[in-house]
Design a protein around this motif. Structure first.
Motif, short mmCIF file in Angstrom:
data_model
loop_
_atom_site.label_atom_id
_atom_site.label_comp_id
_atom_site.label_asym_id
_atom_site.label_seq_id
_atom_site.Cartn_x
_atom_site.Cartn_y
_atom_site.Cartn_z
N CYS A 31 0.83 -1.22 0.00
CA CYS A 31 0.00 0.00 0.00
C CYS A 31 0.86 1.25 0.00
O CYS A 31 0.37 2.34 -0.31
N SER A 32 2.13 1.12 0.38
CA SER A 32 2.98 2.31 0.49
C SER A 32 3.54 2.75 -0.86
O SER A 32 4.15 3.82 -0.95
N ALA A 57 0.37 -11.03 -4.71
CA ALA A 57 -0.40 -10.07 -3.89
C ALA A 57 -0.53 -8.70 -4.54
O ALA A 57 -1.39 -7.92 -4.18
N THR A 58 0.35 -8.41 -5.51
CA THR A 58 0.33 -7.09 -6.14
C THR A 58 -0.26 -7.13 -7.55
O THR A 58 -0.07 -6.22 -8.35
N MET A 59 -1.01 -8.21 -7.85
CA MET A 59 -1.69 -8.33 -9.14
C MET A 59 -3.19 -8.34 -8.91
O MET A 59 -3.65 -8.80 -7.87
N CYS A 60 -3.93 -7.83 -9.88
CA CYS A 60 -5.38 -8.01 -9.81
C CYS A 60 -5.95 -8.05 -11.21
O CYS A 60 -5.26 -7.76 -12.19
N GLY A 61 -7.20 -8.43 -11.29
CA GLY A 61 -7.88 -8.45 -12.58
C GLY A 61 -7.31 -9.48 -13.54
O GLY A 61 -6.94 -10.58 -13.14
N ASN A 62 -7.18 -9.07 -14.81
CA ASN A 62 -6.74 -9.97 -15.88
C ASN A 62 -5.38 -10.60 -15.60
O ASN A 62 -5.11 -11.72 -16.02
N ALA A 63 -4.51 -9.85 -14.93
CA ALA A 63 -3.15 -10.33 -14.69
C ALA A 63 -3.16 -11.64 -13.91
O ALA A 63 -2.30 -12.49 -14.10
N LEU A 64 -4.14 -11.79 -13.03
CA LEU A 64 -4.19 -12.99 -12.18
C LEU A 64 -4.67 -14.22 -12.94
O LEU A 64 -4.39 -15.34 -12.54
N GLN A 65 -5.40 -13.99 -14.04
CA GLN A 65 -5.93 -15.13 -14.79
C GLN A 65 -4.78 -15.86 -15.46
O GLN A 65 -3.96 -15.27 -16.14
N LYS A 120 -3.19 -0.24 -12.01
CA LYS A 120 -4.46 0.38 -11.66
C LYS A 120 -4.51 0.57 -10.15
O LYS A 120 -4.07 -0.28 -9.39
N LYS A 121 -5.05 1.72 -9.76
CA LYS A 121 -5.19 1.99 -8.33
C LYS A 121 -6.57 1.56 -7.87
O LYS A 121 -7.59 1.99 -8.42
N VAL A 122 -6.59 0.67 -6.89
CA VAL A 122 -7.85 0.15 -6.34
C VAL A 122 -7.85 0.40 -4.84
O VAL A 122 -6.95 -0.07 -4.15
N THR A 123 -8.83 1.15 -4.36
CA THR A 123 -8.92 1.52 -2.94
C THR A 123 -7.56 1.89 -2.36
O THR A 123 -7.09 1.33 -1.38
N GLY A 124 -6.92 2.84 -3.05
CA GLY A 124 -5.68 3.41 -2.52
C GLY A 124 -4.42 2.61 -2.74
O GLY A 124 -3.35 3.02 -2.30
N GLN A 125 -4.51 1.45 -3.40
CA GLN A 125 -3.31 0.65 -3.64
C GLN A 125 -3.11 0.38 -5.13
O GLN A 125 -4.06 0.07 -5.84
N TRP A 126 -1.86 0.51 -5.58
CA TRP A 126 -1.53 0.19 -6.97
C TRP A 126 -1.40 -1.32 -7.15
O TRP A 126 -0.84 -2.01 -6.31
N TYR A 127 -1.92 -1.80 -8.29
CA TYR A 127 -1.80 -3.21 -8.67
C TYR A 127 -1.34 -3.31 -10.11
O TYR A 127 -1.69 -2.46 -10.94
N TYR A 128 -0.61 -4.37 -10.40
CA TYR A 128 -0.26 -4.71 -11.78
C TYR A 128 -1.47 -5.38 -12.41
O TYR A 128 -1.99 -6.34 -11.84
N VAL A 129 -1.94 -4.87 -13.53
CA VAL A 129 -3.12 -5.46 -14.15
C VAL A 129 -2.83 -6.14 -15.50
O VAL A 129 -3.70 -6.73 -16.10
#
Length: 135
Positions: A31-32, A57-65, A120-129
């Protein structure tokens, strides 16, 4: 291929900063990360440490598939990371892009991984998408 930090306290991401002032605090608390570039650098460093839990933990969305922890761990184990070159970074409010080359040795040959990554920033945290297709 864990880089021993005793030989050098310089961050593996090639920022020129100390690890303790660069990627270490972000790996401790994703989150930092204030920018997509910071997150991207911390993900590169995590790969040099074979810290696949952080990568996931730092991936979300399509990246996780289709992301396989086991495959990523095997790959991280097989390669030796050499250096990271960030070509450009565009942090926008909720999305950002980082264009980079990561160099590594595999089976005794240097390889280059070139990517334009989307974040992409989701609820204050950056994720690799995911990687952005070349225009």
């Amino acid at each position: 291929s864990f880089m021993s930090l005793s030989t050098s306290n310089t961050c593996p991401c090639c920022s020129g900063q100390a690890y303790s002032a660069c990627c270490e605090p972000i790996i401790a608390n994703p989150c930092s990360a204030q920018t997509p570039e910071q997150l991207m650098r911390s993900r590169y460093t995590a790969y040099t440490q074979a810290n696949i839990a952080y990568i996931k933990a730092t991936m979300c969305g399509n990246a996780l598939q289709g992301f396989s922890v086991a495959d990523a761990a095997r790959w991280a184990d097989r390669v030796t990371w050499r250096r990271l070159v960030v070509h450009s970074h565009r942090p926008l409010k909720k999305v950002g892009y980082v264009e980079f080359s990561a160099f590594y040795d595999e089976a005794g040959k240097e390889q280059e991984l070139y990517e334009r990554s989307a974040f992409k920033k989701v609820t204050g945290q950056w994720y690799y998408v995911g990687r952005q297709k070349p225009q």
